[in-house]
Design a protein around this motif. Structure first.
Motif, PDB file in Angstrom:
ATOM      1  N   UNK A  29     -22.054 -43.741 -23.933  1.00 29.49           N
ATOM      2  CA  UNK A  29     -21.219 -43.504 -22.731  1.00 29.49           C
ATOM      3  C   UNK A  29     -22.095 -42.201 -22.135  1.00 29.49           C
ATOM      4  N   UNK A  30     -22.336 -41.290 -22.842  1.00 31.14           N
ATOM      5  CA  UNK A  30     -23.026 -40.111 -22.380  1.00 31.14           C
ATOM      6  C   UNK A  30     -24.523 -40.611 -21.729  1.00 31.14           C
ATOM      7  N   UNK A  79     -23.626 -41.893 -18.151  1.00 31.61           N
ATOM      8  CA  UNK A  79     -23.291 -40.634 -17.509  1.00 31.61           C
ATOM      9  C   UNK A  79     -24.588 -40.335 -17.055  1.00 31.61           C
ATOM     10  N   UNK A 100     -26.081 -42.252 -13.933  1.00 29.11           N
ATOM     11  CA  UNK A 100     -25.662 -42.581 -12.530  1.00 29.11           C
ATOM     12  C   UNK A 100     -26.249 -41.716 -11.448  1.00 29.11           C
ATOM     13  N   UNK A 115     -19.199 -38.704  -4.686  1.00 28.25           N
ATOM     14  CA  UNK A 115     -17.950 -38.296  -5.399  1.00 28.25           C
ATOM     15  C   UNK A 115     -17.421 -36.965  -5.094  1.00 28.25           C
ATOM     16  N   UNK A 146     -20.563 -31.610 -14.320  1.00 25.23           N
ATOM     17  CA  UNK A 146     -20.411 -33.172 -14.866  1.00 25.23           C
ATOM     18  C   UNK A 146     -21.813 -33.811 -14.849  1.00 25.23           C
ATOM     19  N   UNK A 203     -16.570 -37.493 -21.430  1.00 25.58           N
ATOM     20  CA  UNK A 203     -16.771 -39.013 -21.044  1.00 25.58           C
ATOM     21  C   UNK A 203     -15.989 -39.511 -19.999  1.00 25.58           C
ATOM     22  N   UNK A 241     -14.810 -38.085 -17.103  1.00 23.21           N
ATOM     23  CA  UNK A 241     -15.292 -38.184 -15.597  1.00 23.21           C
ATOM     24  C   UNK A 241     -16.141 -39.545 -15.496  1.00 23.21           C
ATOM     25  N   UNK A 242     -16.836 -39.879 -16.303  1.00 22.46           N
ATOM     26  CA  UNK A 242     -17.598 -41.260 -16.030  1.00 22.46           C
ATOM     27  C   UNK A 242     -16.831 -42.304 -15.758  1.00 22.46           C
ATOM     28  N   UNK A 264     -14.865 -41.841 -12.457  1.00 25.28           N
ATOM     29  CA  UNK A 264     -15.914 -41.967 -11.449  1.00 25.28           C
ATOM     30  C   UNK A 264     -16.039 -43.660 -11.100  1.00 25.28           C
ATOM     31  N   UNK A 265     -16.378 -44.133 -12.090  1.00 24.74           N
ATOM     32  CA  UNK A 265     -16.748 -45.612 -12.276  1.00 24.74           C
ATOM     33  C   UNK A 265     -15.454 -46.558 -11.714  1.00 24.74           C
ATOM     34  N   UNK A 277     -12.952 -45.526 -10.340  1.00 22.71           N
ATOM     35  CA  UNK A 277     -12.567 -45.099  -8.905  1.00 22.71           C
ATOM     36  C   UNK A 277     -13.390 -45.959  -7.905  1.00 22.71           C
TER      37      UNK A 277
END
Lengths: 317, 286
Positions: A132-133, A136, A139, A147, A178, B27, B29-30, B33-34, B36
């Motif tokens: 997951x990181x 992140x 992106x 955003x 972030x 984790x 926020x990801x 964001x995705x 959203x």
């Protein structure tokens, strides 16, 4: 290669002679391939030289323009190259404000996540959280920028009302934080992971809990690696372009108020690129001077970070 | 030192819960964001949106040129950076002697990895666009992105090559293979999954980058698709930058739709890389 040639040795020969005799046939193909591969390896050196040369050449043109001096560049607080004001400080101050905000987000969260992942999380949790990181980290920053502008800023407006500009450094900085968390987290986790287990076991034997061991033994032991990660994050934040170009504002502004709009060094370069800038104008030459400054900053930070993390490796390897 | 075991336990539980919360918060926020972007962008996605040219100053119609452009740029980056990156990694891992020059190469690679992408853009402008007279073109932008991607590909490929056990090389050479035969037939195939993962992650970054193509190949709006590598092109990341900053009255739906398409493009590559890595790990016998 650890191949023993002893059984092939004639009485009068040394080991070197044996290997020479066995390699008599010249292999041009092999030599050619090796030369080609070396050239590919050397491309990275050529690129580095090329970047310094290219930026340096254009930056020199900038500093040779009438009215531009190094002293003015580094001390004046007005940046309007088209009308002859060449003080880079407003761009630097905006870069500093957004970067510091980003680090205030990335350091606690990145380090916290690293400690949790390295010292406590179950194998199962790691398997979910680490990819997951990585997602992140994958992106595109332009998405983060979008955003920041469309979601983070309206959210901040709930708290600050009209005191906060539509374009503002706070929103860009928070979003950049972030974005940097995964980098800080993964470098810190590597550092924590490389601390030998004997240290943890020693602490347990003294009666320390896992938490005490993590915070008072493992983190201090990995500190140089962790700090190296912070510096890398810092360097990334300084060079980040799209988030600040979209969300922080388009116009130099010498202020340290994060609620205001201000243009960073990278944001300025991005804005100039958007218009049709003629070559050899002050605007055009100035982006190379700023590029060179960015290059220098990230180079220095990189070197410091590597020095510090090399110390960690010396201790434990 | 007296202390109660229970209070230490409670302290520990609280401490790690907090750390767990922090991890979750990184984790979150990801996902946010995705999620959203999917929710806001999905209604914009239609066959027309993906396959039509923009109309009405980009406020209407589709984003085909941007999709095609990003595809071309990614492909162009791959053409230059993949062979060069693998070759450099082979040199460093298999041939390079431990001397000053090798250390210099290593330092250069590490430093290049830390240089801001916008600086690469300026370098590309100076070298490819102006000096080599490629103009703002797909070719110049691809070359710039390649230079930026190289350190990623080299370092992951080098790691993959190094992880192949030394015994494989020893056995191959003892059977009479030359150094290159050993690398080409033994080491490289074993390291391939790791190398491919690195390539995809590097290209993923190139596909999503905006700053390096700002000066070297990205166009605000083009009425037709690029016809040759010497044409400028629209690209998804740059298109997002443009429509979120410089086009007044841009429908929010098209903005989110474009972001969603880029996100799917990039995260799709990420997913493929993860899958390759997991499969290779499961099948590896050493």
């Amino acid at each position: 290669m650890e191949v023993s040639l002893r059984h092939l040795k004639r009485p009068e020969e040394s080991a070197l002679d044996v290997s020479r005799r066995l390699q008599k046939r010249p292999r041009w193909g092999e030599g050619f391939i090796q030369a080609f591969l070396f050239f590919c390896g050397a491309v990275s050196i050529l690129t580095t030289i090329g970047i310094v040369y290219e930026l340096g050449k254009e930056a020199l043109l900038f500093f040779q323009m009438p009215g531009v001096t190094l002293l003015e560049f580094f001390t004046k607080t007005e940046w309007q190259p088209t009308v002859g004001r060449f003080g880079v400080l407003p761009l630097v101050s905006a870069t500093l404000v957004t970067t510091v905000i980003a680090m205030m987000v990335a350091v606690p969260f990145g380090l916290g996540a690293a400690i949790y992942l390295s010292e406590y999380a179950s194998e199962k949790a790691r398997k979910v959280l680490k990819p997951a990181l990585e997602v992140l980290a994958g992106i595109p920053t332009v998405v983060y920028g979008y955003f920041a502008l469309t979601t983070v800023t309206p959210f901040l407006r709930i708290f600050f009302g009209d005191a906060i500009n539509i374009y503002n450094m706070l929103s860009a900085g928070l979003t950049m934080g972030i974005m940097i968390i995964p980098l800080v987290a993964s470098v810190s986790e590597d550092a924590l992971h490389s601390v030998p287990n004997a240290l943890r076991e020693g602490a347990y034997a003294m009666g320390a809990t896992r938490l005490e061991t993590s915070l008072q033994v493992v983190v201090p032991a990995a500190l140089s690696g962790i700090i190296a990660g912070f510096i890398l994050g810092f360097s990334r934040a300084i060079g980040e372009t799209m988030i600040v170009a979209i969300a922080a504002g388009a116009g130099p502004n010498f202020t340290f108020n994060p609620l205001k709009a201000a243009e960073t060094m990278t944001g300025y370069i991005a804005r100039i690129s958007g218009g049709d800038v003629a070559y050899d104008t002050p605007d055009y030459n100035s982006i190379f001077a700023i590029g060179l400054l960015l290059f220098g900053i990230s180079l220095v930070l990189n070197i410091i970070s590597r020095r510090i993390s090399a110390r960690l490796r010396e201790v434990y390897e | 030192m007296e202390r109660s075991l229970t209070s230490a336990r409670i302290q520990q539980r609280i401490g790690f819960s907090l750390l767990g919360l922090v991890t979750f918060a990184t984790v979150l926020p990801v996902l946010l964001i995705i999620g959203f972007i999917i929710v806001k962008g999905a209604p914009a996605i239609s066959w027309e949106f993906l396959t039509a040219m923009p109309r009405n100053g980009m406020r209407d119609g589709g984003i085909l040129p941007a999709i095609i452009g990003t595809f071309y740029l990614t492909l162009g980056t791959a053409i230059f950076s993949v062979p060069l990156g693998i070759a450099a990694a082979i040199y460093i891992s298999e041939y390079a002697p431990d001397n000053f020059l090798t250390r210099l190469i290593r330092i250069a690679i590490i430093n290049l990895a830390g240089i801001p992408s916008v600086v690469y853009g300026l370098f590309g402008l100076g070298l490819f666009v102006l000096f080599l007279r490629l103009g703002t073109s797909i070719l110049a932008a691809s070359l710039t992105l390649s230079i930026m991607t190289l350190p990623v590909i080299i370092s992951t490929a080098e790691e993959a090559l190094r992880s192949v056990p030394q015994a494989f090389r020893t056995v191959s050479i003892s059977l009479g293979a030359t150094r290159w035969q050993t690398i080409w037939r033994i080491v490289l195939p074993q390291a391939m999954p790791g190398i491919i993962t690195g390539i995809i992650l590097g290209l993923e970054r190139a596909a999503g980058e905006t700053a390096p193509i700002l000066f070297t190949g990205a166009a605000f709006f083009l009425p037709r698709l690029p016809q040759s590598p010497f044409d400028a092109t629209m690209a998804l990341p740059y298109h997002i930058f443009v429509i979120s900053t410089s086009v007044p009255g841009m429908p929010i739906q098209i903005q989110y739709g474009t972001v969603l398409v880029l996100l799917v493009f990039v995260l799709g590559m990420n997913l493929i890389a993860t899958l390759i890595r997991q499969r290779a790990r499961a099948r590896r016998q050493w």
